[in-house]
Design a protein around this motif. Structure first.
Motif, PDB file in Angstrom:
ATOM      1  N   LYS A  87       0.874  -1.174   0.000  1.00 21.50           N
ATOM      2  CA  LYS A  87       0.000   0.000   0.000  1.00 21.50           C
ATOM      3  C   LYS A  87       0.905   1.216   0.000  1.00 21.50           C
ATOM      4  CE  LYS A  87      -3.552   2.509   2.417  1.00 21.50           C
ATOM      5  NZ  LYS A  87      -3.898   2.968   3.735  1.00 21.50           N
ATOM      6  N   THR A 124       3.996   8.251  -4.841  1.00 20.73           N
ATOM      7  CA  THR A 124       3.949   7.020  -5.614  1.00 20.73           C
ATOM      8  C   THR A 124       5.273   6.296  -5.407  1.00 20.73           C
ATOM      9  OG1 THR A 124       4.843   8.090  -7.576  1.00 20.73           O
ATOM     10  CG2 THR A 124       2.441   8.006  -7.380  1.00 20.73           C
ATOM     11  N   ASP A 180       4.699  -0.669 -10.220  1.00 23.55           N
ATOM     12  CA  ASP A 180       4.341   0.690  -9.834  1.00 23.55           C
ATOM     13  C   ASP A 180       3.302   0.617  -8.724  1.00 23.55           C
ATOM     14  OD1 ASP A 180       6.002   1.923 -11.735  1.00 23.55           O
ATOM     15  OD2 ASP A 180       4.471   1.714 -13.290  1.00 23.55           O
ATOM     16  N   VAL A 181       3.484   1.437  -7.697  1.00 21.46           N
ATOM     17  CA  VAL A 181       2.568   1.475  -6.563  1.00 21.46           C
ATOM     18  C   VAL A 181       2.010   2.890  -6.477  1.00 21.46           C
ATOM     19  CG1 VAL A 181       2.333   1.195  -4.060  1.00 21.46           C
ATOM     20  CG2 VAL A 181       3.913  -0.279  -5.348  1.00 21.46           C
ATOM     21  N   ASP A 182       0.689   3.014  -6.611  1.00 26.19           N
ATOM     22  CA  ASP A 182       0.050   4.330  -6.514  1.00 26.19           C
ATOM     23  C   ASP A 182       0.030   4.795  -5.062  1.00 26.19           C
ATOM     24  OD1 ASP A 182      -0.463   4.487  -9.249  1.00 26.19           O
ATOM     25  OD2 ASP A 182      -2.393   3.458  -9.038  1.00 26.19           O
ATOM     26  N   SER A 220      -2.877   3.633  -2.033  1.00 26.78           N
ATOM     27  CA  SER A 220      -3.726   2.545  -2.514  1.00 26.78           C
ATOM     28  C   SER A 220      -2.941   1.238  -2.495  1.00 26.78           C
ATOM     29  CB  SER A 220      -4.266   2.839  -3.910  1.00 26.78           C
ATOM     30  OG  SER A 220      -3.218   2.877  -4.846  1.00 26.78           O
ATOM     31  N   TYR A 221      -3.678   0.151  -2.400  1.00 30.72           N
ATOM     32  CA  TYR A 221      -3.096  -1.183  -2.336  1.00 30.72           C
ATOM     33  C   TYR A 221      -2.789  -1.675  -3.753  1.00 30.72           C
ATOM     34  CZ  TYR A 221      -2.664  -6.162  -1.393  1.00 30.72           C
ATOM     35  OH  TYR A 221      -2.209  -7.446  -1.320  1.00 30.72           O
ATOM     36  N   THR A 222      -1.600  -2.275  -3.936  1.00 34.70           N
ATOM     37  CA  THR A 222      -1.193  -2.822  -5.225  1.00 34.70           C
ATOM     38  C   THR A 222      -0.742  -4.262  -5.035  1.00 34.70           C
ATOM     39  OG1 THR A 222      -0.430  -0.634  -5.952  1.00 34.70           O
ATOM     40  CG2 THR A 222       0.391  -2.534  -7.174  1.00 34.70           C
TER      41      THR A 222
END
Length: 171
Positions: free
Chosen positions: A121, A127, A142-144, A147-149
């Motif tokens: 997350k 980011t 890529d991790v926003d 938010s959970y990725t």
């Protein structure tokens, strides 16, 4: 007159002690060039420059206590207590409880080793791009922000265990 001879003895003793001290400091060698010898002595006595190697502080202690390998970073991504505040980056791994990192500054990087990572997350403000390895392969995700990725084994068609090896963040 007795006081005059006592003063002379004291002065003579002080002069002899000074000469002995000078001989000990210079090694008994006369200076051939006052400017050259002084400059060399000062240059030789100067301390070394401090060189930042970006090693993570207390990494050995963290490894022993939490079984997390933290290698190097720029100090803008640091291990944090997940209960300490909101908005932290959260790393989810089968090998650990949730692991949190505080992310500061406009950008940051951290090299580490956390096995069996399946989700991340992003922090509330930044980011991230994370690098992971599975066997000899390296994959990036890529991790926003905030938010959970799904990463690693949860994003892998074969469900293979991935090791998180680097985090890079940017605003």
């Amino acid at each position: 007159m007795k006081s005059r001879s006592a003063v002379m003895r004291i002065l003579g003793t002080a002069a002899a002690a000074g000469a002995l001290a000078w001989a000990a400091v210079t090694g008994g060698q006369p200076e051939t060039s006052v400017q050259g010898a002084s400059a060399e002595a000062v240059a030789d006595a100067a301390p070394d420059y401090a060189v930042e190697n970006y090693a993570y502080p207390n990494a050995d202690k963290i490894l022993a206590e939490k079984n997390i390998v933290l290698k190097r970073g720029d100090g803008r991504i640091v291990l944090a207590d997940c209960a300490s505040e909101t908005g932290l980056m959260e790393v989810w791994a089968r090998s650990q409880d949730r692991i949190c990192f505080k992310v500061t500054g406009n950008s940051g990087w951290l090299t580490l080793e956390i096995p069996s990572v399946y989700g991340i997350k992003g922090s509330v403000d930044q980011t991230a791009e994370v690098d992971m390895t599975v066997g000899t392969e390296e994959k990036s995700f890529d991790v926003d922000k905030n938010s959970y990725t799904a990463v690693g084994e949860s994003a892998d068609e074969q469900g293979r265990e991935h090791m998180l090896v680097e985090i890079r963040t940017a605003k």
